[in-house]
Design a protein around this motif. Structure first.
Motif, short mmCIF file in Angstrom:
data_model
loop_
_atom_site.label_atom_id
_atom_site.label_comp_id
_atom_site.label_asym_id
_atom_site.label_seq_id
_atom_site.Cartn_x
_atom_site.Cartn_y
_atom_site.Cartn_z
N ASN A 74 0.83 -1.20 0.00
CA ASN A 74 0.00 0.00 0.00
C ASN A 74 0.87 1.25 0.00
O ASN A 74 1.96 1.27 0.57
CB ASN A 74 -0.91 0.03 1.23
N THR A 75 0.34 2.30 -0.62
CA THR A 75 1.01 3.60 -0.65
C THR A 75 0.01 4.65 -0.19
O THR A 75 -1.13 4.34 0.15
CB THR A 75 1.47 3.95 -2.07
N GLY A 76 0.43 5.91 -0.24
CA GLY A 76 -0.50 7.00 0.02
C GLY A 76 -1.46 7.22 -1.13
O GLY A 76 -2.42 7.98 -1.00
N GLY A 77 -1.22 6.56 -2.27
CA GLY A 77 -2.07 6.69 -3.45
C GLY A 77 -1.24 6.94 -4.68
O GLY A 77 -0.43 7.86 -4.72
N MET A 78 -1.42 6.11 -5.71
CA MET A 78 -0.63 6.22 -6.95
C MET A 78 -1.40 6.86 -8.10
O MET A 78 -0.89 7.01 -9.20
CB MET A 78 -0.15 4.83 -7.37
N GLY A 79 -2.66 7.23 -7.86
CA GLY A 79 -3.45 7.87 -8.89
C GLY A 79 -4.92 7.80 -8.53
O GLY A 79 -5.32 7.05 -7.63
N ALA A 80 -5.73 8.58 -9.22
CA ALA A 80 -7.17 8.60 -8.93
C ALA A 80 -7.91 9.20 -10.11
O ALA A 80 -7.31 9.86 -10.97
CB ALA A 80 -7.45 9.43 -7.67
N TYR A 81 -9.22 8.97 -10.13
CA TYR A 81 -10.07 9.65 -11.11
C TYR A 81 -11.39 10.02 -10.45
O TYR A 81 -11.79 9.44 -9.45
CB TYR A 81 -10.29 8.81 -12.37
N SER A 82 -12.03 11.04 -11.02
CA SER A 82 -13.31 11.53 -10.50
C SER A 82 -14.16 12.03 -11.66
O SER A 82 -13.63 12.66 -12.59
CB SER A 82 -13.06 12.68 -9.52
N PRO A 83 -15.46 11.76 -11.66
CA PRO A 83 -16.20 10.99 -10.65
C PRO A 83 -15.96 9.49 -10.81
O PRO A 83 -15.38 9.06 -11.80
CB PRO A 83 -17.66 11.35 -10.95
N ALA A 84 -16.43 8.73 -9.82
CA ALA A 84 -16.35 7.27 -9.88
C ALA A 84 -17.73 6.75 -10.29
O ALA A 84 -18.64 6.70 -9.46
CB ALA A 84 -15.95 6.70 -8.52
N PRO A 85 -17.92 6.39 -11.57
CA PRO A 85 -19.25 5.96 -12.02
C PRO A 85 -19.81 4.78 -11.26
O PRO A 85 -21.03 4.60 -11.18
CB PRO A 85 -19.01 5.61 -13.50
N VAL A 86 -18.92 3.96 -10.67
CA VAL A 86 -19.39 2.81 -9.90
C VAL A 86 -20.22 3.27 -8.70
O VAL A 86 -21.08 2.53 -8.20
CB VAL A 86 -18.20 1.93 -9.48
N LEU A 87 -19.98 4.49 -8.24
CA LEU A 87 -20.76 5.06 -7.14
C LEU A 87 -21.93 5.82 -7.78
O LEU A 87 -21.88 7.03 -7.98
CB LEU A 87 -19.88 5.98 -6.29
N THR A 88 -22.99 5.10 -8.08
CA THR A 88 -24.15 5.66 -8.78
C THR A 88 -24.88 6.67 -7.90
O THR A 88 -24.69 6.70 -6.68
CB THR A 88 -25.12 4.54 -9.16
N PRO A 89 -25.73 7.52 -8.49
CA PRO A 89 -26.52 8.45 -7.67
C PRO A 89 -27.31 7.74 -6.57
O PRO A 89 -27.44 8.26 -5.47
CB PRO A 89 -27.43 9.12 -8.69
#
Length: 427
Positions: free
Chosen positions: A223-238
């Motif tokens: 594990n790290t502090g984070g190697m990348g990210a994206y937003s929004p996360a479509p998997v988290l639906t309304p």
């Protein structure tokens, strides 16, 4: 208004960049900052652990709002000291910051408030922890109770690995953070991050993201502090976001207020999307890093005014406008990370300027007039696109235009959503 931003990482560069765009900003100061933040703010030498010095600076320079970027000053109670001096601050009190400062505190709160999360045991000795493993099936989730810079979580595949990891934790691997260890049930599903601003009463959703914690491609390695990210996360639906607000965020804010620890600032919920619904993994009491970078790329409002409203208890009625595009960030780290990173490596980001994107500085410094690596996670290369696939392509074009011989990055940030987008296009 004059604002003081505390911190020196990629998260703070993203906050400085967005705050600098606020029409209500008069002057932005940052302490200690970094070479990227210096392009947006006047850097000042202030030690966040010296509360009196921070207060004196604020009083001398007419600071209307202090924005605390990292978690350590919040857990240390800096927000309390500032509020006692009549200075508005974006960030929770010491008592409320326990949501990040102590894994055990948060698990106990979830139990009291009926918030869905993994089963757990709090342990304070190696013998106690080793015996507690009997209550769980492999793989074992082991968490140092305190702050460990995002690295205090071990997922052990076997009992032998778990016992060795516990010995390391209680042996001082994470310093004081490992004085107590929380052992948790392993949750299966996909991870996502949800953010909300709250003044202790009103709650305002503030976007979603998906982080990539493991150092290696395909989510392998430590594990790290984070190697990348994206937003929004479509998997988290309304629908799922509404469920998270109803079952996780609102009970947390309401319980904290009822127990005399009203939470003010950003509440960052790390979630596991299981077959039975979203469950809380952990809370952070500040914007994530690198999640903050993609959120700030998408945010379209006056961040300074929104943060001030949050700090002054006026969040009710505020909104948080976001663009429809996807933002994706790739972390360029120094070789050796998440172990001992190689410092001093030369960096030239000039080529990335021709690519549509933004390079946020994280662990950088100036040496003899040249930009060099000065930390584990060094640069956050961030781009926008109509979807994750496009944002990923543009971000890696910018990565490839940067000269950083002693650096590395994952080449698959956003891979889950890229696969889903390809499948939807084919279907």
């Amino acid at each position: 208004m004059n604002i003081l931003l505390l911190g020196s990482g990629g998260r703070e560069h993203a906050l400085a960049w967005k705050l600098a765009q606020s029409p209500s900003l008069t002057k932005l100061y940052a302490a200690p900052g970094n070479p990227g933040i210096a392009e947006e703010a006047e850097l000042v030498a202030l030690d966040a652990t010296n509360h009196a010095a921070v207060i004196a600076f604020c009083q001398k320079h007419g600071i209307a709002l202090v924005v605390v970027g990292p978690e350590a000053p919040l857990v240390d109670g800096l927000a309390d000291s500032l509020r006692s001096a009549g200075i508005a601050v974006f960030g929770p009190s010491k008592a409320a910051a326990q949501l990040e400062g102590s894994k055990g505190f948060t698990k106990d709160l979830c139990e009291r408030a009926g918030i869905p999360t993994a089963g757990y045991v709090r342990t304070s000795t190696l013998g106690e922890a080793t015996a507690a493993l009997d209550r769980f099936d492999a793989p074992y989730v082991l968490k140092a109770d305190g702050l460990a810079a995002g690295k205090g979580v071990v997922i052990a595949e076997t009992r032998t690995q778990a016992e060795a990891a516990l010995a390391d934790m209680f042996g001082g691997q994470f310093g004081d953070a490992g004085a107590e260890v929380v052992i948790e049930e392993f949750m299966r599903g996909e991870e996502a991050s949800f953010f909300a601003l709250t003044d202790g009463t009103a709650i305002l959703p503030f976007g979603s993201a998906q982080d990539h914690k493991r150092v290696g491609e395909g989510d392998t390695g430590p594990n790290t502090g984070g190697m990348g990210a994206y937003s929004p996360a479509p998997v988290l639906t309304p629908e799922l976001e509404a469920q998270v607000m109803r079952e996780i965020i609102e009970p947390t804010v309401n319980t904290m207020r009822a127990e005399g620890m009203p939470y003010s600032g950003v509440l960052y919920a790390g979630l596991m999307l299981t077959e039975t619904g979203p469950r809380l993994i952990e809370y952070n009491c500040r914007f994530g890093d690198p999640e903050c970078q993609v959120l700030m790329m998408r945010y379209r409002g006056d961040l300074a005014q929104l943060m001030l409203a949050c700090a002054e208890g006026r969040l009710d009625g505020c909104d948080a406008p976001f663009g429809d595009e996807t933002a994706l960030t790739v972390v360029m780290a120094a070789k050796g990370y998440p172990g001992t990173p190689e410092k001093g490596g030369a960096i030239n980001v000039g080529g990335a300027q021709s690519v549509s994107g933004k390079v946020f500085h994280a662990g950088t410094a100036m040496a003899d007039g040249a930009l060099v690596a000065n930390g584990g996670r060094v640069l956050n290369v961030t781009a926008m696109g109509q979807n994750v696939t496009e944002a990923q392509r543009i971000a890696y074009e910018a990565v490839d235009a940067i000269s950083f011989p002693s650096g590395f990055c994952r080449r698959d940030i956003g891979w889950r959503e890229v696969e889903r987008e390809a499948a939807n296009k084919a279907g």
